[in-house]
Design a protein around this motif. Structure first.
Motif, PDB file in Angstrom:
ATOM      1  N   ALA A 124       0.834  -1.206   0.000  1.00 13.01           N
ATOM      2  CA  ALA A 124       0.000   0.000   0.000  1.00 13.01           C
ATOM      3  C   ALA A 124       0.865   1.251   0.000  1.00 13.01           C
ATOM      4  O   ALA A 124       0.582   2.227  -0.717  1.00 13.01           O
ATOM      5  CB  ALA A 124      -0.930  -0.009   1.210  1.00 13.01           C
ATOM      6  N   ALA A 125       1.939   1.221   0.800  1.00 12.75           N
ATOM      7  CA  ALA A 125       2.847   2.369   0.838  1.00 12.75           C
ATOM      8  C   ALA A 125       3.537   2.568  -0.505  1.00 12.75           C
ATOM      9  O   ALA A 125       3.743   3.701  -0.950  1.00 12.75           O
ATOM     10  CB  ALA A 125       3.883   2.167   1.943  1.00 12.75           C
ATOM     11  N   GLY A 126       3.902   1.462  -1.170  1.00 16.45           N
ATOM     12  CA  GLY A 126       4.538   1.565  -2.477  1.00 16.45           C
ATOM     13  C   GLY A 126       3.618   2.179  -3.517  1.00 16.45           C
ATOM     14  O   GLY A 126       4.049   2.999  -4.340  1.00 16.45           O
ATOM     15  N   ILE A 127       2.351   1.792  -3.486  1.00 17.83           N
ATOM     16  CA  ILE A 127       1.382   2.385  -4.417  1.00 17.83           C
ATOM     17  C   ILE A 127       1.292   3.894  -4.192  1.00 17.83           C
ATOM     18  O   ILE A 127       1.324   4.692  -5.139  1.00 17.83           O
ATOM     19  CB  ILE A 127       0.003   1.734  -4.241  1.00 17.83           C
ATOM     20  N   ALA A 128       1.177   4.295  -2.923  1.00 17.34           N
ATOM     21  CA  ALA A 128       1.065   5.722  -2.605  1.00 17.34           C
ATOM     22  C   ALA A 128       2.337   6.482  -2.981  1.00 17.34           C
ATOM     23  O   ALA A 128       2.270   7.595  -3.533  1.00 17.34           O
ATOM     24  CB  ALA A 128       0.772   5.885  -1.117  1.00 17.34           C
ATOM     25  N   ARG A 129       3.483   5.889  -2.729  1.00 18.29           N
ATOM     26  CA  ARG A 129       4.742   6.587  -3.021  1.00 18.29           C
ATOM     27  C   ARG A 129       4.925   6.794  -4.524  1.00 18.29           C
ATOM     28  O   ARG A 129       5.327   7.884  -4.963  1.00 18.29           O
ATOM     29  CB  ARG A 129       5.918   5.799  -2.452  1.00 18.29           C
ATOM     30  N   ARG A 130       4.669   5.757  -5.317  1.00 16.19           N
ATOM     31  CA  ARG A 130       4.857   5.895  -6.757  1.00 16.19           C
ATOM     32  C   ARG A 130       3.882   6.893  -7.368  1.00 16.19           C
ATOM     33  O   ARG A 130       4.197   7.548  -8.362  1.00 16.19           O
ATOM     34  CB  ARG A 130       4.712   4.527  -7.426  1.00 16.19           C
ATOM     35  N   PHE A 171      -3.339  -4.425  -7.147  1.00 15.93           N
ATOM     36  CA  PHE A 171      -3.327  -3.011  -7.506  1.00 15.93           C
ATOM     37  C   PHE A 171      -1.896  -2.512  -7.732  1.00 15.93           C
ATOM     38  O   PHE A 171      -1.650  -1.678  -8.603  1.00 15.93           O
ATOM     39  CB  PHE A 171      -4.017  -2.180  -6.431  1.00 15.93           C
ATOM     40  N   SER A 172      -0.945  -3.033  -6.956  1.00 14.32           N
ATOM     41  CA  SER A 172       0.456  -2.660  -7.157  1.00 14.32           C
ATOM     42  C   SER A 172       0.949  -3.139  -8.521  1.00 14.32           C
ATOM     43  O   SER A 172       1.644  -2.398  -9.237  1.00 14.32           O
ATOM     44  CB  SER A 172       1.316  -3.264  -6.042  1.00 14.32           C
ATOM     45  N   SER A 173       0.569  -4.361  -8.905  1.00 13.06           N
ATOM     46  CA  SER A 173       0.969  -4.901 -10.205  1.00 13.06           C
ATOM     47  C   SER A 173       0.327  -4.109 -11.342  1.00 13.06           C
ATOM     48  O   SER A 173       0.973  -3.841 -12.369  1.00 13.06           O
ATOM     49  CB  SER A 173       0.571  -6.373 -10.306  1.00 13.06           C
ATOM     50  N   LEU A 174      -0.936  -3.744 -11.170  1.00 15.44           N
ATOM     51  CA  LEU A 174      -1.603  -2.923 -12.182  1.00 15.44           C
ATOM     52  C   LEU A 174      -0.879  -1.588 -12.353  1.00 15.44           C
ATOM     53  O   LEU A 174      -0.643  -1.134 -13.473  1.00 15.44           O
ATOM     54  CB  LEU A 174      -3.062  -2.689 -11.784  1.00 15.44           C
ATOM     55  N   GLN A 175      -0.529  -0.973 -11.234  1.00 19.47           N
ATOM     56  CA  GLN A 175       0.167   0.310 -11.296  1.00 19.47           C
ATOM     57  C   GLN A 175       1.500   0.185 -12.046  1.00 19.47           C
ATOM     58  O   GLN A 175       1.829   1.015 -12.908  1.00 19.47           O
ATOM     59  CB  GLN A 175       0.425   0.832  -9.884  1.00 19.47           C
ATOM     60  N   ARG A 176       2.247  -0.872 -11.747  1.00 18.44           N
ATOM     61  CA  ARG A 176       3.543  -1.056 -12.400  1.00 18.44           C
ATOM     62  C   ARG A 176       3.372  -1.362 -13.894  1.00 18.44           C
ATOM     63  O   ARG A 176       4.168  -0.905 -14.724  1.00 18.44           O
ATOM     64  CB  ARG A 176       4.316  -2.177 -11.703  1.00 18.44           C
ATOM     65  N   TRP A 177       2.338  -2.117 -14.243  1.00 21.13           N
ATOM     66  CA  TRP A 177       2.114  -2.386 -15.665  1.00 21.13           C
ATOM     67  C   TRP A 177       1.710  -1.117 -16.398  1.00 21.13           C
ATOM     68  O   TRP A 177       2.153  -0.883 -17.542  1.00 21.13           O
ATOM     69  CB  TRP A 177       1.028  -3.450 -15.836  1.00 21.13           C
ATOM     70  N   VAL A 188       2.144 -11.337 -12.780  1.00 23.54           N
ATOM     71  CA  VAL A 188       2.006 -11.132 -11.330  1.00 23.54           C
ATOM     72  C   VAL A 188       0.577 -10.735 -10.983  1.00 23.54           C
ATOM     73  O   VAL A 188       0.004 -11.202  -9.991  1.00 23.54           O
ATOM     74  CB  VAL A 188       3.002 -10.069 -10.832  1.00 23.54           C
ATOM     75  N   LEU A 189      -0.003  -9.869 -11.801  1.00 22.17           N
ATOM     76  CA  LEU A 189      -1.387  -9.446 -11.587  1.00 22.17           C
ATOM     77  C   LEU A 189      -2.328 -10.650 -11.644  1.00 22.17           C
ATOM     78  O   LEU A 189      -3.221 -10.790 -10.793  1.00 22.17           O
ATOM     79  CB  LEU A 189      -1.785  -8.415 -12.639  1.00 22.17           C
ATOM     80  N   ALA A 190      -2.149 -11.524 -12.618  1.00 26.90           N
ATOM     81  CA  ALA A 190      -3.003 -12.705 -12.746  1.00 26.90           C
ATOM     82  C   ALA A 190      -2.851 -13.628 -11.540  1.00 26.90           C
ATOM     83  O   ALA A 190      -3.840 -14.173 -11.033  1.00 26.90           O
ATOM     84  CB  ALA A 190      -2.669 -13.456 -14.036  1.00 26.90           C
ATOM     85  N   ILE A 191      -1.620 -13.804 -11.072  1.00 25.84           N
ATOM     86  CA  ILE A 191      -1.391 -14.630  -9.881  1.00 25.84           C
ATOM     87  C   ILE A 191      -2.115 -14.037  -8.676  1.00 25.84           C
ATOM     88  O   ILE A 191      -2.747 -14.751  -7.894  1.00 25.84           O
ATOM     89  CB  ILE A 191       0.125 -14.764  -9.598  1.00 25.84           C
ATOM     90  N   THR A 416      -5.881  11.880  -5.357  1.00 20.73           N
ATOM     91  CA  THR A 416      -5.407  10.565  -5.810  1.00 20.73           C
ATOM     92  C   THR A 416      -5.814  10.329  -7.248  1.00 20.73           C
ATOM     93  O   THR A 416      -5.048   9.774  -8.049  1.00 20.73           O
ATOM     94  CB  THR A 416      -5.981   9.453  -4.917  1.00 20.73           C
ATOM     95  N   ARG A 417      -7.013  10.740  -7.594  1.00 19.47           N
ATOM     96  CA  ARG A 417      -7.511  10.571  -8.969  1.00 19.47           C
ATOM     97  C   ARG A 417      -6.637  11.331  -9.959  1.00 19.47           C
ATOM     98  O   ARG A 417      -6.299  10.807 -11.029  1.00 19.47           O
ATOM     99  CB  ARG A 417      -8.966  11.060  -9.048  1.00 19.47           C
ATOM    100  N   ARG A 418      -6.260  12.546  -9.604  1.00 22.52           N
ATOM    101  CA  ARG A 418      -5.415  13.331 -10.507  1.00 22.52           C
ATOM    102  C   ARG A 418      -4.037  12.706 -10.664  1.00 22.52           C
ATOM    103  O   ARG A 418      -3.449  12.730 -11.744  1.00 22.52           O
ATOM    104  CB  ARG A 418      -5.274  14.760  -9.989  1.00 22.52           C
ATOM    105  N   ALA A 419      -3.508  12.130  -9.589  1.00 23.98           N
ATOM    106  CA  ALA A 419      -2.156  11.576  -9.626  1.00 23.98           C
ATOM    107  C   ALA A 419      -2.104  10.172 -10.211  1.00 23.98           C
ATOM    108  O   ALA A 419      -1.112   9.797 -10.842  1.00 23.98           O
ATOM    109  CB  ALA A 419      -1.565  11.562  -8.210  1.00 23.98           C
ATOM    110  N   SER A 420      -3.161   9.386 -10.005  1.00 22.65           N
ATOM    111  CA  SER A 420      -3.105   7.964 -10.355  1.00 22.65           C
ATOM    112  C   SER A 420      -3.927   7.597 -11.573  1.00 22.65           C
ATOM    113  O   SER A 420      -3.738   6.513 -12.139  1.00 22.65           O
ATOM    114  CB  SER A 420      -3.572   7.118  -9.164  1.00 22.65           C
ATOM    115  N   GLY A 421      -4.896   8.403 -11.966  1.00 19.84           N
ATOM    116  CA  GLY A 421      -5.670   8.139 -13.159  1.00 19.84           C
ATOM    117  C   GLY A 421      -6.452   6.840 -13.115  1.00 19.84           C
ATOM    118  O   GLY A 421      -7.291   6.623 -12.235  1.00 19.84           O
TER     119      GLY A 421
END
Length: 471
Positions: A124-130, A171-177, A188-191, A416-421
């Motif tokens: 969760a922290a990684g998602i917020a930081r990125r 959600f972290s995998s989605l963000q990275r993809w 990773v997302l599928a797993i 969050t919406r503006r930053a993460s889309g």
């Protein structure tokens, strides 16, 4: 040159400071979870059920429930959590077998849940930081590590902790993809999606919230390039359910890729009449404990039911007679079931708006805002101040903290919406879809909204972010 060196040095200093604070927060998070493990761990009814399936699967090679003779096959639970328990039972065989069913036999999985929940905090922290920067990342880590609601569930052998982990991983995998378009993150997302659904079938909603993002985010690309990651993720997610579906068809001659809604094996008759009657009045967790969980194996007392369960004194007498008849055998009685079905039909005809609109909404609101004390030694009717004033005060504090989490998430949503889309929209879609599902269930339990917290924490963390670029 000198300015660039100064900026690099400042960045290294900030990174070291971030690492030190993050380590301290994780230590605090570990201490909180050890506290719950030491003082509030217990074995729930579903814990015994999962362990029974795992033991029969491991030793008798039958995915089933124990009987007086041999284990009988079952499909009422997906194999996610039993797989974890069976693996730990195999690894710690000497430690576990002597005390099956006791808290001691679940110690390995409880410690694994503690570690897993701390990993969820990091995700969760990684998602917020990125998305939002270092400050938001630290804020998310602090909120996740110190959240008593999720930490509490690490002390009970249930699916919730692992479900939260795979939700955050998805959600972290989605963000990275979305940032890299690397196929590895689709895998990773599928797993994560498959594992989440194997733990709890309602997590199919997570896939429903995430998979469209794989298609919509690539709107400017050719159709084939947009469809390929979606189909790949969908195929890999569905793959583990093929052997499970085949097994269910061969064993029970039914098509059942997930576990049934009413948790009944083929040939078993669920208490549909009682459950429909329950939906004509059940709102809060006390109703679930006093009636829904007890019927028909335990006695449901008429005195424990609220006045809204009856339309008239005559109906109260009729209900009492049905409950007394059920209590005589503590087995499902077709005549009693027919009586409850008739009672439910009359009440629905009298109050259709309440049955279809008011009560479902009331159940959802209760699951969202009820004090999350169900895993603590707090009175079932916590609001009765005169009977237990300290517990009432504690419950109200918990309720306030829970409300603050939702309020902070709502306040931080726009940023969050503006930053993460697309990522933020997928997170919001998951909450909306899950709320829609919860409007249809019979028994209100606040643990059904526990999956919201990783998302709420990411949304709330934006309140602490600066107008800096994510790092």
């Amino acid at each position: 040159m000198q300015e660039a060196y100064s900026l690099e040095k400042e960045d290294r200093t900030a990174q070291r400071r971030f690492s030190v604070i993050a380590a301290l927060l994780l230590i605090c998070g570990l201490a909180l979870r050890v506290y719950f493990l030491r003082w509030h761990a217990f074995v729930a009814g579903d814990s015994i059920l999962y362990q029974d399936i795992a033991q029969n699967w491991l030793h008798a090679h039958i995915y089933g429930l124990s009987t007086d003779a041999a284990p009988r096959p079952t499909l009422i639970r997906l194999p996610g959590y039993p797989t974890i328990l069976a693996a730990l039972a195999w690894a710690f065989d000497r430690f576990l077998n002597a005390d099956l069913g006791t808290l001691r036999s679940f110690v390995p999985v409880l410690w694994l849940q503690v570690i897993t929940d701390l990993l969820t905090c990091c995700l969760a922290a990684g998602i917020a930081r990125r998305s939002l920067g270092r400050r938001a990342g630290l804020a998310a880590l602090a909120m996740a590590c110190l959240c008593p609601f999720t930490a509490n569930y690490t002390a009970v052998p249930l699916t919730e902790t692992f479900t939260l982990f795979f939700l955050a991983l998805a959600f972290s995998s989605l963000q990275r993809w979305l940032h890299s378009r690397t196929t590895l993150w689709i895998v990773v997302l599928a797993i994560a999606l498959a594992s989440s659904i194997l733990l709890r079938p309602d997590q199919g909603l997570l896939a429903a919230a995430i998979l469209p993002a794989l298609f919509l985010r690539s709107s400017a690309r050719p159709l084939r390039a947009r469809v390929t990651p979606l189909l790949l993720c969908l195929a890999l997610t569905a793959l583990p359910f093929v052997p499970w579906t085949v097994r269910n068809y061969r064993t029970f001659h039914v098509f059942q890729p997930l576990s049934p809604k009413l948790a009944n094996d083929p040939g078993e008759v669920p208490p549909v009449g009682f459950q429909r009657w329950f939906r004509t009045w059940g709102i809060d967790f006390s109703a679930t404990q006093d009636a829904y969980w007890k019927y028909p194996e335990e006695t449901v007392l008429i005195e424990d039911l609220p006045e809204r369960a009856f339309d008239s004194p005559a109906q109260r007498i009729q209900t009492a007679n049905l409950l007394d008849t059920a209590a005589a055998t503590h087995k499902l009685n077709p005549a009693v079931e027919a009586g409850f079905a008739t009672l439910a039909q009359h009440r629905i005809a009298t109050h259709p708006f309440a049955y279809y609109i008011t009560l479902p909404v009331a159940r959802l609101v209760n699951m969202l805002l009820h004090p999350r004390t169900e895993m603590l030694p707090i009175a079932e009717r916590w609001w009765q101040y005169r009977a237990h004033p300290k517990q009432t005060i504690f419950a109200w504090i918990y309720a306030t903290l829970n409300l603050a989490c939702f309020a902070a998430a709502i306040a931080g949503w726009r940023k969050t919406r503006r930053a993460s889309g697309v990522l933020a929209l997928s997170m919001l879609a998951y909450i909306v879809l899950r709320c829609a599902l919860l409007l249809t269930i019979d028994n209100p339990e606040q643990r059904y909204t526990l999956e919201f917290f990783p998302v709420l924490i990411v949304f709330a963390s934006s309140l602490f972010s600066r107008s800096e670029r994510p790092s």
